[in-house]
Design an enzyme around this catalytic site. Structure first.
Site, PDB file in Angstrom:
ATOM      1  N   ARG A  94       0.822  -1.208   0.000  1.00  0.00           N
ATOM      2  CA  ARG A  94       0.000   0.000   0.000  1.00  0.00           C
ATOM      3  C   ARG A  94       0.857   1.261   0.000  1.00  0.00           C
ATOM      4  O   ARG A  94       0.681   2.148  -0.843  1.00  0.00           O
ATOM      5  CB  ARG A  94      -0.929   0.031   1.224  1.00  0.00           C
ATOM      6  CG  ARG A  94      -2.054  -0.960   1.237  1.00  0.00           C
ATOM      7  CD  ARG A  94      -3.012  -0.755   0.065  1.00  0.00           C
ATOM      8  NE  ARG A  94      -3.706   0.510   0.086  1.00  0.00           N
ATOM      9  CZ  ARG A  94      -4.086   1.173  -1.007  1.00  0.00           C
ATOM     10  NH1 ARG A  94      -3.797   0.712  -2.205  1.00  0.00           N
ATOM     11  NH2 ARG A  94      -4.742   2.304  -0.914  1.00  0.00           N
ATOM     12  N   SER A 152       4.969   6.623  12.358  1.00  0.00           N
ATOM     13  CA  SER A 152       3.771   5.988  11.814  1.00  0.00           C
ATOM     14  C   SER A 152       2.820   7.035  11.264  1.00  0.00           C
ATOM     15  O   SER A 152       2.983   8.235  11.493  1.00  0.00           O
ATOM     16  CB  SER A 152       3.054   5.196  12.907  1.00  0.00           C
ATOM     17  OG  SER A 152       2.446   6.078  13.840  1.00  0.00           O
ATOM     18  N   CYS A 153       1.792   6.584  10.554  1.00  0.00           N
ATOM     19  CA  CYS A 153       0.791   7.504  10.026  1.00  0.00           C
ATOM     20  C   CYS A 153       0.086   8.241  11.162  1.00  0.00           C
ATOM     21  O   CYS A 153      -0.196   9.446  11.059  1.00  0.00           O
ATOM     22  CB  CYS A 153      -0.224   6.760   9.159  1.00  0.00           C
ATOM     23  SG  CYS A 153      -1.079   5.404  10.009  1.00  0.00           S
ATOM     24  N   HIS A 195      -9.221   4.455  13.791  1.00  0.00           N
ATOM     25  CA  HIS A 195      -8.356   4.153  12.644  1.00  0.00           C
ATOM     26  C   HIS A 195      -9.040   3.234  11.637  1.00  0.00           C
ATOM     27  O   HIS A 195      -9.614   2.210  11.979  1.00  0.00           O
ATOM     28  CB  HIS A 195      -7.066   3.498  13.149  1.00  0.00           C
ATOM     29  CG  HIS A 195      -5.925   3.569  12.200  1.00  0.00           C
ATOM     30  ND1 HIS A 195      -5.908   2.892  10.993  1.00  0.00           N
ATOM     31  CD2 HIS A 195      -4.754   4.261  12.257  1.00  0.00           C
ATOM     32  CE1 HIS A 195      -4.780   3.151  10.374  1.00  0.00           C
ATOM     33  NE2 HIS A 195      -4.054   3.981  11.109  1.00  0.00           N
ATOM     34  N   THR A 233      -6.669  -1.893   8.069  1.00  0.00           N
ATOM     35  CA  THR A 233      -5.490  -2.001   7.209  1.00  0.00           C
ATOM     36  C   THR A 233      -5.291  -3.456   6.791  1.00  0.00           C
ATOM     37  O   THR A 233      -5.967  -4.370   7.262  1.00  0.00           O
ATOM     38  CB  THR A 233      -4.221  -1.512   7.930  1.00  0.00           C
ATOM     39  OG1 THR A 233      -3.916  -2.405   9.012  1.00  0.00           O
ATOM     40  CG2 THR A 233      -4.410  -0.098   8.473  1.00  0.00           C
ATOM     41  N   THR A 258      -1.623   1.083  20.466  1.00  0.00           N
ATOM     42  CA  THR A 258      -0.827   1.844  19.503  1.00  0.00           C
ATOM     43  C   THR A 258       0.302   2.545  20.241  1.00  0.00           C
ATOM     44  O   THR A 258       0.113   3.021  21.368  1.00  0.00           O
ATOM     45  CB  THR A 258      -1.669   2.885  18.749  1.00  0.00           C
ATOM     46  OG1 THR A 258      -0.797   3.659  17.892  1.00  0.00           O
ATOM     47  CG2 THR A 258      -2.391   3.839  19.694  1.00  0.00           C
ATOM     48  N   ARG A 282      -9.917   0.239  15.789  1.00  0.00           N
ATOM     49  CA  ARG A 282      -9.953  -0.051  14.359  1.00  0.00           C
ATOM     50  C   ARG A 282     -11.419  -0.165  13.940  1.00  0.00           C
ATOM     51  O   ARG A 282     -12.196  -0.883  14.561  1.00  0.00           O
ATOM     52  CB  ARG A 282      -9.207  -1.353  14.053  1.00  0.00           C
ATOM     53  CG  ARG A 282      -7.690  -1.270  14.269  1.00  0.00           C
ATOM     54  CD  ARG A 282      -7.042  -0.298  13.294  1.00  0.00           C
ATOM     55  NE  ARG A 282      -5.599  -0.254  13.433  1.00  0.00           N
ATOM     56  CZ  ARG A 282      -4.752  -0.946  12.661  1.00  0.00           C
ATOM     57  NH1 ARG A 282      -5.233  -1.743  11.704  1.00  0.00           N
ATOM     58  NH2 ARG A 282      -3.458  -0.857  12.840  1.00  0.00           N
TER      59      ARG A 282
END
Length: 379
Positions: A50, A189-190, A217, A220, A249, A272
């Protein structure tokens, strides 16, 4: 596409270098028009998942970058072309996309591809890929990433948090700490990129004494589409497509790596959720200085239009997650979503495209490293 070293050098050491228009190309403002020394600086991508594909898209759309090598694991070039061209969230890639033997041909440019499990065998140096984006998620320590340098690269930029003491840089927050002496640099990280710019803006002005962060989030590729199994994280093994899943996280703690004054004062967790892209951070913090919510909004808006433009955004419209798809900014403050309990206790909200925005920062960091290195070499 050529990267002008002199032009990049002209931007280093100036705040204005980071206050122009950003789209994965941070170092465009403040360029000297009389720069005469130019050379091509090659870049490479190790891993074509990705982030690797989006980094490639951003590089190909940036006139200042020359992409000279992609190591794609096992994918043949025709499948790489298909993966690159079509994206469920970010749409069809610009320009032409073809394959020719071991070359991926993008906008007519033939880019060599390899399928090496050991990145030392790629031949980064021979392909003139000096700066390599490590996006496999495997080579995230100096020891492991050394194999990329052994293949001829000069610097490795991780598109993930480091798993050792490799330097962490968040663009718009602590990029000034990179001085060229490090060979392995993490873009964090993002979520760290989605949180840190807002945290910096607030902390610099009002002093955060303690804070908790929650990121809601998007799912993914590490998650299961339907119920599967995960001995490490039982909840994480449940269907991402049909559940809200509490998760851990390290993103908030990672912010303290780039803002050391917050060590021991900031941590967080994640949920998530079954959306494909775009996430949002909720920062609840106790401030050292009394203020109003309006004043906080005013400060963040000013920084988003000034010194942190392109990294920190400001939104006063009633938007939802899909409105931020393919947004190139790291962190977009939502003025209408936050609340304040008293002059020192406030909840702040910021959106981030955890794919596109983050990939843009990886590219920005690679360019920043190249610019600093060029300046050091010229001294």
């Amino acid at each position: 596409m050529k990267l002008s070293v002199a032009a990049l050098v002209a931007t280093i050491g100036s705040t204005s270098a980071f206050s122009g228009s950003f789209s994965g190309s941070a170092l465009k403002a403040g360029v000297s028009s009389d720069a005469t020394m130019t050379m091509t600086t090659g870049m490479g991508v190790n891993g074509f998942g990705r982030i690797g594909r989006l980094v490639t898209r951003i590089m190909m759309d940036d006139e200042d970058i020359s992409l000279t090598a992609i190591n794609a694991g096992s994918a043949p070039t025709d499948y790489m072309a298909y993966q690159y061209k079509y994206d469920t969230i970010h749409g069809i890639a610009k320009g032409t996309v073809e394959s020719d033997g071991d070359f991926l041909v993008l906008n007519g440019e033939k880019i060599p591809t390899t399928r090496c499990r050991d990145p030392s065998e790629v031949g980064w140096g021979e392909k003139k890929a000096d700066y390599v984006c490590e996006s496999t998620g495997v080579f995230l320590t100096k020891e492991k990433a050394q194999s990329i340098l052994d293949g001829g690269a000069k610097k490795v930029i991780y598109s993930a948090p480091a798993k050792d003491d490799s330097q962490t840089i968040v663009m718009g927050v602590n990029q000034g700490e990179y001085d060229g002496s490090e060979d392995f640099i993490s873009c964090a990280s993002c979520t760290t990129n989605g949180l840190a710019p807002m945290v910096k803006a607030v902390h610099d002005e009002f002093v955060i004494e303690e804070a908790l962060m929650t990121t809601v989030h998007a799912m993914t590729a590490t998650q299961a589409v339907v119920d599967s199994s995960s001995r490490k994280d039982w909840r994480g093994g449940r269907a991402a497509s049909g559940n809200i899943i509490p998760s851990s996280t390290g993103a908030a703690k990672a912010v303290t790596k780039v803002i050391p004054s917050l060590q021991g004062k900031l941590t967080g967790m994640a949920f998530r959720v079954p959306t494909i892209d775009v996430s949002v951070v909720d920062l609840t913090c106790k401030l050292g200085k009394e203020t109003t919510y309006e004043e906080i909004c005013s400060v963040i808006k000013a920084k988003s239009e000034g010194e942190m433009k392109g990294f920190l955004g400001y939104c006063d419209e009633p938007l939802v997650s899909t409105d931020f798809e393919s947004d190139s900014r790291s962190s977009i403050f939502d003025a209408g979503a936050g609340i304040m309990l008293n002059p020192k206790f406030v909840k702040l909200v910021a959106w981030y495209d955890n794919e596109w925005g983050y990939s843009g920062r990886v590219v920005d960091l690679m360019k920043h490293c190249a610019a600093v290195d060029a300046k050091v070499a010229a001294e």
